[in-house]
Scaffold this active site. Structure first.
Site, PDB file in Angstrom:
ATOM      1  N   HIS A  30      -0.770   4.798   9.713  1.00 40.93           N
ATOM      2  CA  HIS A  30       0.618   5.280   9.748  1.00 40.93           C
ATOM      3  C   HIS A  30       0.686   6.574  10.552  1.00 40.93           C
ATOM      4  O   HIS A  30       0.956   7.640   9.997  1.00 40.93           O
ATOM      5  CB  HIS A  30       1.122   5.520   8.336  1.00 40.93           C
ATOM      6  CG  HIS A  30       1.096   4.306   7.457  1.00 40.93           C
ATOM      7  ND1 HIS A  30      -0.052   3.828   6.894  1.00 40.93           N
ATOM      8  CD2 HIS A  30       2.078   3.467   7.063  1.00 40.93           C
ATOM      9  CE1 HIS A  30       0.232   2.740   6.175  1.00 40.93           C
ATOM     10  NE2 HIS A  30       1.512   2.507   6.268  1.00 40.93           N
ATOM     11  N   HIS A  40      10.633  -3.655   2.922  1.00 43.95           N
ATOM     12  CA  HIS A  40      11.045  -2.249   2.851  1.00 43.95           C
ATOM     13  C   HIS A  40      11.538  -1.774   4.206  1.00 43.95           C
ATOM     14  O   HIS A  40      11.097  -2.246   5.233  1.00 43.95           O
ATOM     15  CB  HIS A  40       9.959  -1.325   2.308  1.00 43.95           C
ATOM     16  CG  HIS A  40       8.662  -1.217   3.071  1.00 43.95           C
ATOM     17  ND1 HIS A  40       7.901  -2.301   3.449  1.00 43.95           N
ATOM     18  CD2 HIS A  40       7.976  -0.137   3.500  1.00 43.95           C
ATOM     19  CE1 HIS A  40       6.803  -1.872   4.061  1.00 43.95           C
ATOM     20  NE2 HIS A  40       6.822  -0.577   4.126  1.00 43.95           N
ATOM     21  N   HIS A  74       0.818  -1.227   0.000  1.00 40.63           N
ATOM     22  CA  HIS A  74       0.000   0.000   0.000  1.00 40.63           C
ATOM     23  C   HIS A  74       0.849   1.274   0.000  1.00 40.63           C
ATOM     24  O   HIS A  74       0.519   2.262   0.641  1.00 40.63           O
ATOM     25  CB  HIS A  74      -1.020  -0.032   1.147  1.00 40.63           C
ATOM     26  CG  HIS A  74      -0.436  -0.171   2.533  1.00 40.63           C
ATOM     27  ND1 HIS A  74      -1.063  -0.846   3.543  1.00 40.63           N
ATOM     28  CD2 HIS A  74       0.700   0.296   3.071  1.00 40.63           C
ATOM     29  CE1 HIS A  74      -0.314  -0.784   4.645  1.00 40.63           C
ATOM     30  NE2 HIS A  74       0.753  -0.100   4.388  1.00 40.63           N
ATOM     31  N   GLU A 121       5.139  -5.372   8.348  1.00 36.63           N
ATOM     32  CA  GLU A 121       3.722  -5.221   7.951  1.00 36.63           C
ATOM     33  C   GLU A 121       3.151  -6.504   7.344  1.00 36.63           C
ATOM     34  O   GLU A 121       1.940  -6.711   7.338  1.00 36.63           O
ATOM     35  CB  GLU A 121       3.574  -4.102   6.904  1.00 36.63           C
ATOM     36  CG  GLU A 121       3.782  -2.714   7.440  1.00 36.63           C
ATOM     37  CD  GLU A 121       3.683  -1.643   6.352  1.00 36.63           C
ATOM     38  OE1 GLU A 121       3.751  -0.474   6.704  1.00 36.63           O
ATOM     39  OE2 GLU A 121       3.562  -1.982   5.149  1.00 36.63           O
TER      40      GLU A 121
END
Lengths: 129, 285
Positions: free
Chosen positions: B59, B193, B12, B240
């Site tokens: 976030h 990431h 996302h 995540e």
């Protein structure tokens, strides 16, 4: 009982755990305040005065003024909170991430195009030394 | 009765949302990313889900440090796209399903998953980018959406095992709802990431592809992987990926892989995407 922190041997990485969150509470909440346009304007107009409204340490304030994101993270900043600061500056996530690696944004972007930073030698501190 | 028919997993990345919103999807940098989503855009038109149970993480948008729920379910009739510091994304308001959300909440709590109930919450790119990737630019989202926010900001997030088990309880919850509904469960975030520190930019293709293989073939084993493996090998934000295990747990053991896609990079991140149908659904049972 002490908390187990198996991640301390990962190179170049600060895991935002509860100790860091406690340390960085006011720094992160300051950053969060920049999600409101009127606060962004006030911060941009007089950064130091705006920072002085928060119960941050002097070192945390200096790290923000210097826009040194690694410094901010060592003082408890979390990147998703600190993102509000570089967004206020009009910087992209990639530009901000590059600044933390010591590379220019161009060098960093090129590294990503070439498949990113390799895991080889970057998983354990002992390998990367 | 309500039935879970399929699951979708996708990264996302906020920059993907920006590329869509600014009309950059045909640019050479972005074209290969969006090519991986052409299948799902056609598939979703045939599937026509009534409700999507959408697992994502906030976030530091709706939840600052004053309150950090580990599992939060959105029970409201609607959720507005959040202003994340540069104005809200130009996407439709997300319409919820308060009755189904309440049913799921009750069922999960009675199954020992102590959820936080959220009735007011703006939703950030973690939720809206997957919707844009699958539905494109639309005036209204074509189905109802139940947002399910998982803490992955402050360490530790819930374990892979907890997420997988929650997915299983979620299936029981949804499939005991008396109304005939076609429900999909989406898992978002990842893949590898790291957005911070001198190691920023870490991408681990081997880890990511192993994760995809195992999520499909042996999720119960994959669920046993500890957090440290994710943060060490897939980057501090790669953790995540535990959210994908909620989606997988909600599906049957037997699934059909309709789409599998992997690409590097999108901004700082490796992009992964799966479309999985329950085998009973693919067979028309």
């Amino acid at each position: 009982m002490s908390t187990v922190k198996p991640y301390h041997d990962i190179p170049g990485t600060t895991i935002f755990d509860f100790d860091m969150a406690n340390k960085g509470y006011h720094l992160n909440q300051f950053a969060m305040s920049l999600m409101k346009a009127e606060n962004r304007e006030r911060f941009k107009a007089e950064e130091r005065a705006y920072l002085d409204e928060w119960a941050m340490t002097e070192e945390q304030k200096q790290s923000v003024l210097a826009r040194d994101y690694n410094w901010m993270m060592s003082l408890g900043g979390n990147v998703y909170f600190l993102a509000k600061i570089f967004s206020t500056d009009g910087l992209s996530f990639q530009a901000a991430a590059a600044s933390m690696t010591g590379m220019t944004q161009e060098e960093y972007a090129q590294m990503m195009l070439e498949g990113g930073r390799t895991p080889v030698g970057n998983l354990y501190k002992k390998e990367s030394q | 009765m309500a039935k879970i028919t399929a699951g979708v997993a996708t990264s996302h990345v906020p920059a993907i949302g920006v590329a869509i919103d600014l009309g950059k999807t045909e640019q050479p940098y972005w074209k290969p990313v969006f090519a991986g989503y052409e299948y799902v855009k056609e598939w979703i038109k045939e599937q026509k889900p009534d409700v999507i149970f959408l697992v994502y993480n906030d976030h530091a948008t709706a939840f600052d440090l004053s309150m950090i729920p580990t599992f939060a379910i959105g029970c409201a009739p609607e959720f507005k796209p959040a202003d994340e510091g540069w104005g809200a994304r130009p996407v439709p308001v997300v319409k919820g399903h308060p009755v189904l959300a309440a049913h799921i909440t009750q069922s999960l709590i009675q199954d020992n998953f102590d959820l936080t109930i959220v009735n007011e919450m703006d939703v950030d790119h973690g939720l809206t980018v997957p919707l844009s990737l699958v539905f494109g630019q639309v005036e209204e989202w074509p189905c109802l959406i139940i947002p399910f926010a998982v803490n992955v900001v402050i360490y530790p997030p819930p374990s892979g095992q907890r997420c997988y088990d929650l997915g299983k309880a979620l299936r029981k919850a949804i499939e005991s709802f008396p109304e005939d509904l076609n429900v999909q469960v989406w898992g978002t975030g990842g893949m590898s990431h790291q957005l911070q520190g001198p190691r920023a930019g870490l991408i681990n293709k081997e880890f990511d592809n192993e994760f995809l293989d195992r999520l499909i073939a042996e999720p119960a084993e994959l669920a046993k992987e500890p957090h440290i493996r994710y943060v060490r090998e897939a980057g501090s934000e790669g953790v995540e990926l535990v959210m994908w295990l909620i989606m997988r747990g909600a599906l049957e053991d037997d699934i059909e892989v309709k789409q599998r896609f992997y690409h590097v990079p999108a901004s700082n991140t490796a992009v992964g995407h799966l479309v999985l149908e329950n085998s009973s659904h693919s067979a028309g049972v």
